[in-house]
Design a protein around this motif. Structure first.
Motif, PDB file in Angstrom:
ATOM      1  N   SER A   1       0.730  -1.134  -0.095  1.00  0.00           N
ATOM      2  CA  SER A   1      -0.087   0.083   0.078  1.00  0.00           C
ATOM      3  C   SER A   1       0.731   1.325  -0.091  1.00  0.00           C
ATOM      4  CB  SER A   1      -0.897   0.143   1.379  1.00  0.00           C
ATOM      5  OG  SER A   1      -0.166  -0.148   2.361  1.00  0.00           O
TER       6      SER A   1
ATOM      7  N   GLU B   1       3.074  -0.030   7.685  1.00  0.00           N
ATOM      8  CA  GLU B   1       3.156  -1.220   6.935  1.00  0.00           C
ATOM      9  C   GLU B   1       4.729  -1.721   6.865  1.00  0.00           C
ATOM     10  OE1 GLU B   1       2.490  -1.249   2.755  1.00  0.00           O
ATOM     11  OE2 GLU B   1       2.352  -3.400   2.721  1.00  0.00           O
TER      12      GLU B   1
ATOM     13  N   THR C   1       5.707  -5.408   7.974  1.00  0.00           N
ATOM     14  CA  THR C   1       6.482  -6.361   7.090  1.00  0.00           C
ATOM     15  C   THR C   1       7.669  -6.894   7.361  1.00  0.00           C
ATOM     16  OG1 THR C   1       5.201  -5.134   5.199  1.00  0.00           O
ATOM     17  CG2 THR C   1       6.886  -6.731   4.425  1.00  0.00           C
TER      18      THR C   1
END
Ligand code: UDP
Length: 472
Positions: free
Chosen positions: A406, A412, A416
């Motif tokens: 995204s 994020e 991750t």
């Protein structure tokens, strides 16, 4: 023992016979192209060929690093502003137009120089598509080196179909649409460079594909076990010999000396002090550029992950900045030595270091392959061109990495990194990439697919020689 002596004698005689055979190599002057071409030169030299490199003035290699090769420089005619153009497609078009005459003149001189060994064939970067007409006019066989992956090339070859079926040019409203003909790609994974001028990119891709098809063979820095299905597809559509002889850098023990920027060797001493598999190595290659907001999200994502990191911030990586100016003051100090930022890394050595646990990459083909060869799982952040296809293969086909989906958001990024470095998902990914690493090692051993393919390439060149010497 006796058998080995006979074998060695046979190889020695074959090499003797090849003495007096010269190959002319013509690399594209970009880091991700010149590295594999010079590695290929090393490999072919070890097979007994003499090597002559024709190169542009722009981004020229350093001949003193290659005492066994002969170098000839040609004027590329690029102005300073053209050479530093931020649009890679424009640069490729200019190089193809402006190198034609000087390249031809240089090749004519080399061919007519009777004091030198005869030339067997030209090995040109496939993106220098103008070389086909030149080689044809001089009746010189031309093999191409495609420095990208086979899977992404198959997508390039499908561009006419993708345009006909309306997938290209990419429409924002269709990004999530699957490309039925090319699973598992979605429209958003298709190669783009400059979305404002897609026609210029299509022109370069058409040159690359058509003039590869018209070559006497194509060499790949890849291996069969990695890209088998793409190689099969290619074999059906391209009626020319195909030689997957990679990974090139694993044939030769010396690490790359074709780097344009100085590789920071202190990064290795910094890695020596870190725990095994703990470090995230982040680097986005030689061309990709970021805006300031993206750069800061990466910085905070790395900082918040709590993992140690080695980050390559190439001068010019952040548009409009010299180097690290956009970082908040004191950023690195607050990390207590957990982060180390450098301008350029000895990447192959970094990836081979036991402290490195993940590679946050833009998925240029060389970086992707180098990561696979060291069994280092990836965090994928493709920027343009074939990187998007490579990234999709890494995350969804080989399943040896995770793609940032995204855009660039620090939360994020942090999540991750955790999935890859800490969670069970990461362990599975690590197991899969270790298998691919093992297969890369096997393909280079006696009887391995890349070793066999290299032998076929050498005998193919010898057959082309017969043709060349008759017509010279
Ligand atoms: N590289 C390097 N040091 C760095 C970053 C990259 O030596 O700090 C090398 C890397 O090992 C690879 C090449 O530069 O061989 C980059 O090629 P790639 O295809 O990954 O990306 P590109 O630069 O073409 O986008």
């Amino acid at each position: 023992m006796k058998k080995r002596n006979v074998m060695e004698k046979k190889i020695g005689t074959e090499m003797e016979q090849r003495k007096g055979r010269r190959l002319v190599l013509f690399p594209l002057p970009l880091q991700g192209h010149i590295n594999p071409m010079l590695q290929l030169a090393d490999i072919l030299h070890s097979k007994g060929f003499s090597i002559t490199i024709i190169h542009t003035n722009f981004n020229s290699p350093n001949p003193s690093h290659y005492p066994n090769f002969t170098f000839h420089s040609i004027p590329d005619g690029l102005s300073e502003s053209e050479a530093s153009a931020s649009d890679p497609v424009l640069l490729l078009k200019l190089l193809n137009a402006k190198c034609l005459e000087p390249f031809r003149d240089c090749l004519v001189k080399l061919l007519s120089d009777v004091s030198e060994e005869p030339i067997s064939c030209l090995i040109s970067d496939a993106i220098f598509y103008f070389t086909r007409a030149v080689a044809d006019s001089l009746k010189l066989p031309r093999i191409v080196l495609r420095t990208g992956g086979v899977s992404s090339f198959v997508i390039f070859a499908a561009f006419p179909l993708l345009r006909e079926r309306g997938y290209l040019p990419i429409q924002d409203s269709q990004l999530e649409k699957p490309v039925e003909e090319l699973p598992p790609l979605k429209v958003k994974d298709l190669p783009v460079v400059n979305a404002d001028d897609p026609e210029a990119f299509y022109e370069v891709v058409a040159g690359l594909v058509n003039e590869t098809k018209a070559s006497s063979g194509v060499i790949w820095n890849s291996y069969e076990d990695l890209e088998q299905s793409a190689l099969v597809t290619l074999g059906k559509e391209f009626p020319i010999p195909i030689f997957p002889v990679g990974p090139f850098h694993k044939h030769c023990s010396a690490s790359s000396s074709s780097s344009f920027l100085t590789q920071d060797q202190n990064s290795i001493s910094w890695l020596d002090k870190q725990a095994p598999k703990s470090v995230i190595y982040a680097s986005f290659g030689s061309i990709a550029a970021l805006n300031e907001a993206e750069f800061l999200e990466i910085a905070w994502g790395l900082a918040n992950s709590k993992q140690p990191f080695l980050w390559v911030v190439r001068p010019g990586l952040v548009r409009g900045s010299e180097w690290l100016e956009p970082l908040p003051s004191g950023f690195l100090e607050t990390l207590n030595g957990r982060g180390h930022i450098i301008k350029w890394a000895p990447q192959q050595d970094v990836l081979a270091h036991p402290a490195v646990g993940a590679f946050w990459t833009h998925n240029g083909w060389n970086s992707t392959l180098e990561s696979i060869c060291e069994g280092v799982p990836m965090i994928c952040m493709p920027c343009f061109g074939d990187q998007k296809v490579n990234s999709k293969y890494v995350s969804h086909v080989w399943k040896v990495g995770l793609q940032l989906e995204s855009g660039l958001k620090r939360e994020e990024i942090e999540g991750t990194i955790r999935r890859l470095m800490v969670e069970k998902e990461g362990e599975d990914i690590r197991d899969r990439i270790s298998e691919l690493k093992e297969k890369a090692n096997l393909c280079l051993q006696q009887g391995g697919t890349s070793r066999q393919s290299l032998d076929s390439l050498v005998s193919h060149i010898s057959k082309l020689e017969l043709f060349t010497f008759k017509s010279q």
